[in-house]
Scaffold this active site. Structure first.
Site, PDB file in Angstrom:
ATOM      1  N   LYS A  79     107.817  31.521  31.039  1.00 33.94           N
ATOM      2  CA  LYS A  79     107.230  32.831  31.636  1.00 33.94           C
ATOM      3  C   LYS A  79     108.292  33.707  31.873  1.00 33.94           C
ATOM      4  CE  LYS A  79     104.592  34.262  35.782  1.00 33.94           C
ATOM      5  NZ  LYS A  79     103.853  33.575  37.289  1.00 33.94           N
ATOM      6  N   SER A 154      99.286  34.554  37.923  1.00 29.86           N
ATOM      7  CA  SER A 154      99.978  35.376  37.207  1.00 29.86           C
ATOM      8  C   SER A 154     100.346  34.815  35.772  1.00 29.86           C
ATOM      9  CB  SER A 154     101.187  36.086  38.062  1.00 29.86           C
ATOM     10  OG  SER A 154     101.999  35.119  38.307  1.00 29.86           O
ATOM     11  N   SER A 178      99.543  30.835  40.963  1.00 33.06           N
ATOM     12  CA  SER A 178      99.994  31.320  39.596  1.00 33.06           C
ATOM     13  C   SER A 178     100.023  30.363  38.283  1.00 33.06           C
ATOM     14  CB  SER A 178     100.898  32.385  39.734  1.00 33.06           C
ATOM     15  OG  SER A 178     100.579  33.562  40.092  1.00 33.06           O
TER      16      SER A 178
END
Ligand code: GLN
Length: 498
Positions: A79, A154, A178
């Protein structure tokens, strides 16, 4: 054989037996990325040369007979809020658009040391604020099961990459859902470890008392192996826990103990109004499977969890408003100087231009909650609620080994559906907030497909440091009901706006 269709452990097995090289594995994923990435858009940055170089290095070491990590040679996606030395790390924000970290996050050092080639950096909501990846300053990621739908957020890029077969494993971060919410939306396995179990050093800070690095994988065994690789004490993170992992369990036989006698509590607040019937149906079916395996299942009410979302949306913006003070145009990334303007103007222009809407909303909410006169009424009150919720959970864990329910109230929604309604967006991770506030480990696992063919996720929570138990239950469920294959729709469906 399409190597990209295999799980992390299948790939690791083939490499250890000398059947395939890491270079071949990485090449298979790179080809898959080339094929589906124009539709999925999971990556902000791809680094094929670096990935292939790391793969060849592992292959050389393996040929030499070196002792290698279990996952050596298995590629991973990271990420974009996790610092990677020499690889741009933007947090999907204009303010960090050109930021190249001079150091690796501790989790990245761990995966590099173990020889996991990094395929690229995945898309996310800006600064991890959001639930759909639509808050990325660059573009939206799509759900590989239906590209008109969101992948969740997210960590939507990480979950979508694993779901689409673009990576067998990925790192995400979970501040309030997330990792787990996008795992559920994309039909993959997502772990939020116990707070402090995995180092936060090099994870770009959002809300520090909540942030945790987590994992996305196709199955439980892959998630466990990656978790074991990144977990452990780190003196560079003051909140890091110094408790060793259970060493004796090999990643491929950890589920042998079965479920007999395990006490599982189904959270009744998550089975009521506001939860889609097709989601509840899958959870009930899975509960019945668990009972069939000898587990004891009973509903449990956790009334205080109704206040978790409200408390979270005070604590989270309060911490974010403080953490994001560092983006001032002086130290990192974007710097907007205007002629004749002073330092205040530079701060204002840099932040005004560099941050997106949701980030500004959090900074304003957080500054308000922390301001004199409101601090006691909002922030302090939220902290008290957090403590009460923690006590309620501790009490529930006296009766149950694991608590469970849906990972999300609905299946994935359409791109654009909730962007103008922040409250509806916040509600999409209502199931994930409690464990974030309490610090318990929490795992989202695939729980079958809805009648419309969309993934449903089930969330399992355990007392602190009991990640292994969560993976055991997940593996038992996989044994009873095999995971679906990769979605093929990704190759044919068009549509969804960016
Ligand atoms: N969607 C939640 C939020 O916007 C959770 C984000 C996260 O876990 N990073 O705060």
């Amino acid at each position: 054989m399409d190597l990209f269709r295999l799980s992390a452990l299948q790939l690791s097995g083939l490499m250890r037996e000398g059947e395939v090289s890491s270079e071949e594995v990485v090449n298979s994923f790179l080809q898959r990325i080339e094929q589906v990435e124009p539709q999925v858009k999971a990556f902000l940055l791809l680094c094929p040369e670096e990935a292939l170089a790391a793969a060849r290095e592992v292959d050389r070491r393996r040929l030499r007979g070196d002792e290698l990590n279990f996952l050596a040679g298995v590629p991973v996606a990271v990420k974009d809020n996790i610092c990677t030395r020499g690889l741009r790390t933007t947090c999907a924000s204009r303010i960090l658009e050109n930021y190249v970290p001079p150091y690796d996050a501790t989790v990245v050092s761990a995966i590099r040391r173990a020889g996991l080639p990094i395929l690229g950096k995945t898309n996310m909501d800006e600064f991890a604020m959001g639930s759909s990846t639509e808050n990325s300053a660059f573009f939206s990621t799509r759900n590989p099961w239906d590209t008109r739908r969101v992948p969740g957020g997210s960590s939507g890029g990480s979950a979508a990459a694993v779901a689409a077969g673009e990576a067998p494993l990925a790192l995400g971060s979970d501040t309030g859902g997330s990792v787990r919410q996008p795992a559920a939306f994309c039909g993959v396995t997502g772990l939020r470890p116990t707070y402090g179990r995995v180092s936060r050093y090099g994870l770009i800070a959002f809300a520090s008392s909540l942030d945790q690095v987590g994992t996305h994988s196709r199955d439980a065994a892959g998630g466990l192996a990656l978790f074991r690789l990144i977990a452990g004490h780190d003196p560079l993170d003051a909140t890091s826990i110094n408790t060793p992992l259970e060493e004796d369990v090999e990643a491929d036989n950890f589920c042998e103990n079965g479920l007999k006698g395990l006490r599982l509590g189904l959270i009744s607040e998550q089975m009521g109004d506001g939860f889609a019937p097709e989601v509840k149906e899958k959870i009930r079916q899975t509960a019945a499977l668990l009972e069939g395996e000898g587990a004891f299942v009973e509903e449990v009410s956790l009334p205080l969890t109704d206040y978790a979302l409200a408390a979270y949306y005070l604590i989270n913006p309060a911490e974010a408003s403080s953490n994001l003070g560092r983006y001032d145009g002086v130290r990192y990334g974007l710097s907007e100087r205007i002629s004749g303007g002073g330092v205040r103007e530079m701060f204002a222009h840099t932040r005004g231009k560099g941050f997106g809407m949701e980030v500004k909303r959090r900074i304003i909410l957080g500054s308000y909650a922390l301001s004199a006169g409101y601090y006691d009424a909002y922030y302090l009150q939220a902290l008290k609620v957090r403590t009460l919720i923690k006590k309620e959970m501790e009490k529930a864990f006296e009766r149950f080994d694991v608590l469970f329910g849906p990972s999300t109230p609905t299946t994935p929604f359409m791109l654009g559906e909730k962007v103008d309604d922040p409250l509806q967006m916040y509600l999409s991770d209502v199931c994930n907030i409690t464990d974030a506030l309490t610090g318990n480990p929490s795992l989202s696992i695939p729980c079958g497909l809805s009648p419309a063919g969309m993934p449903v996720g089930m969330q399992l929570s355990a007392p602190p440091l009991n990640e292994m138990l969560l993976f055991r239950v997940a593996a038992a469920i996989e044994n009873m009901r095999p995971l679906p294959p990769l979605p093929e729709q990704v190759n044919i469906l068009e549509g969804g706006q960016c």
